[in-house]
Each structure stands twice: as C-alpha cells, then as structure tokens.
Design an enzyme around this catalytic site. Sequence first.
Site, short mmCIF file in Angstrom:
data_model
loop_
_atom_site.label_atom_id
_atom_site.label_comp_id
_atom_site.label_asym_id
_atom_site.label_seq_id
_atom_site.Cartn_x
_atom_site.Cartn_y
_atom_site.Cartn_z
CG ASN A 134 -1.82 -1.21 1.26
OD1 ASN A 134 -1.74 -2.03 2.16
ND2 ASN A 134 -2.68 -1.35 0.26
NE ARG A 146 9.90 -3.81 -19.93
CZ ARG A 146 8.82 -4.34 -20.52
NH1 ARG A 146 8.84 -5.61 -20.92
NH2 ARG A 146 7.74 -3.61 -20.72
CG ASP A 185 -7.84 -4.59 5.80
OD1 ASP A 185 -7.14 -5.01 4.85
OD2 ASP A 185 -8.14 -3.38 5.93
N GLY A 186 -7.77 -7.96 4.34
CA GLY A 186 -8.36 -8.44 3.09
C GLY A 186 -8.81 -7.33 2.17
CG ASP A 242 -2.27 2.68 8.22
OD1 ASP A 242 -1.73 3.59 8.88
OD2 ASP A 242 -2.61 2.80 7.03
CG LEU A 259 -7.84 1.51 0.59
CD1 LEU A 259 -6.99 0.25 0.53
CD2 LEU A 259 -9.18 1.21 1.25
CB ALA A 260 -8.29 7.29 4.45
#
Length: 389
Positions: free
Chosen positions: A221, A229, A250-251, A276, A309-310
């Site tokens: 993330n 490459r 968390d999936g 997080d 995502l936060a």
Amino acid sequence: MRYILNAGKAVTPRGILPGASIILSGEKIAEVRSRPTTAQGDAQVISLDKYTVLPGLIDLHIHGVNGHDTMDASFEALNGMSNYLARQGVTSFLAATVTAGMDKILGAVENIANCRQQGLHGARLLGAYIEGPYLNPENSGAHCKDCLRELDSLEIEAILAKAGGNVRVFALAPEKENAIPVIQGLTGRGIKVALGHSSATYGETNRAIETGASIAVHTFNGMGGLHHREPGIVGAVLNSGKIMAELIADGVHVAFPVIEILLKCKDKEDIILITDCMRAGGLGDGEYELGELKVRVKDGIARTKEGSLAGSTLRLIDGVKNLVQKVNVPLADAVHMASLNPARALGQSGRLGSIAEGKQADLIAIDDEFNVVFTMVGGKIVCLEQKEF
C-alpha cells in the site's frame, strides 16, 4: 499483587502448551510451566482454562481509534486510544503521526513525550512513529499532498527534539534527495527507518536497506507496483532478508492470495501485523478526519474523497484471526507476527512480545472466536470481560 494464570493453552516460543500455567512476580513473568499450578503463598490464581493465553499484541503503526487520533495532541486522545486498545488485546503501541503542518506534527510528538512521562491507563505507549511529511506525492495515499516536503535536516532535528528521545520509527520515501545521509543519521541514533509512500526503484530501495532502513511501511500500500522490468520498492522488500514488512491483514488493503505470496517470499519472523487504524476504528460508518483530509467510512472501509484508502478500522486481533482462518497460518506464527515480531523490529524482544521467563507480564486471553476476554499490562489487570475468573 502476585498472580498465577492457569490457561487452557498458552502460545509460547516453545510452541502451544496445553494446560500451561504462567507464574508472575510483580510486572514480570517468573516461570512458565506446562501444567496447572495451585495456589502458592499469597498469589491469586486466575483460571483461564477455557481460553487461550497469548502474549499481549503490539500495534507498531496506529494513528487513532474510537474517536481519538495521535494528531489531537492531547492526553485524553492517547489515553482514550490506550484504554480502547487494551480491551482489544493490544498491550503496547506506537502512536503514528500523519502528514500535516509542521506545528501540528511538533505538537503531536511533544504530547507523546509528555504522555509517556505521565503514563497511560491501558496499553503501554512505546513512543512515536513519524509517518510524513517526507513522502512521495505520487504515492501519498491519505496524506495531504500540499503538506508533503523534501527532507530537511533542521526540521527533522526539531521533531526529534520535541519528541524528547521518544521517536522509535521514522518513515520516508527513499528516493528523496539526501535520503541516504538522513537514514544514516537516524539509525545512528537508534531510530528505526521505515520505507514507504514511495515510487523508488529497486536500486534506490536496496541502497536505503543497505544503509540501515529496516521496515517497509504497510507493504504493497502506498508503493509503486512490482513490474517484471523494474521490480521497484515492492520487489526489493520481497527479495531482501534485511527488511521487515508491515502488513494490514484485513483483506481490503491486501488481498489474501497476495498475503500468501508475501509469506512465501519473506520469513515468518519478518512479517509485522499492523492496523494503520484511524479514529473511526471501533465506531460506525460516517464522516471522519485523518490529518488534514476528510475521510468517509462505508462498510468499515475508510477512503478519501478521491477514493484512496485512508488507514483502516481493523482490530489487530482480527488481523491475527484473518491470517489463521483465511490464509491458514498456524496460530503461534500469526500471534507472533503481532507481538514478538514488532518487538524485534523495535529492538525490544528481550522484554516484550512473547510468554517467556523474565519478560514483561503483558498477557491476553481469547476465546475460540478470537474475542479478547482478559488483558494484563506489566502484571496489572486492565481488562476483565468475564466475571467468573
């Protein structure tokens, strides 16, 4: 108060011990036996024979929870986090900052120092995790792009001074100008350097690792992707035995098949489960703030208005549960990824992270559904969900 804990089973470095007893002396573990123990002198016997006793979990990277956030810069915020985390089986944590104006970051780290001196009432505050503002705007995620900065030695000195020796982890993007001398300076002071929110090349990342960077920030993330490459930062993290990988299990942040790939590339001792988590953790869907950004939580998933995502709303014990039930990781391995491994990452495995003689009596008990029913921090009971003990 002296305690004897009789467990249904206990997860220890020696394996899972059925019918184990853990004898405490003050704030430390005095002895671990492979059989139940009856009363000894003035010791209180606590019967946990219906439950599994684990080492207390350590959340290396958490921003907030239950309506509180590190950036609130108050005793009430960190103590609120501490109390909530203890009820969820976390006995130690690092309070993570987020990218903001320098005055807010300085206020947050000064508060961490003050709270460590004053002492919190639940989970133990180990120090500060500095995440931002020295990140790459291309991979900023839920960090305010307008507040991101180039590495500045005077600013870093100001952060460290306000923190009063309490910065444990310092995150940065390794492609930043002057990253190598900054990493050398931080690690020379015993501060762990974490690499993340980065588009670094494989070579840039490896140079940072060879210089002393030892943690990858929420692996996959906020990182440039793996390409055949140009393997980039992800490829370097997967291929190096010198850097530990944080993981949000968390999936949502990382698909379970990708976690399986990570576990095939990295030794189990080099995976660190983190949350997080942001302030919405433990609360319902709705509108929240993370640093300078507005965040919407829907179905437990936190995102910025742009869709990034936060952070998460994950409980660390649920990350352990997911590894066991979704990825078939053995219980002891999954537990140690959330306890012994983060302690090792911080250089504190001699006193934290496992059920062993001489270590801090940081212990939790869970039922078969991974519900936390008992938490002890340094030999003190801070959470007792069941009254029949």
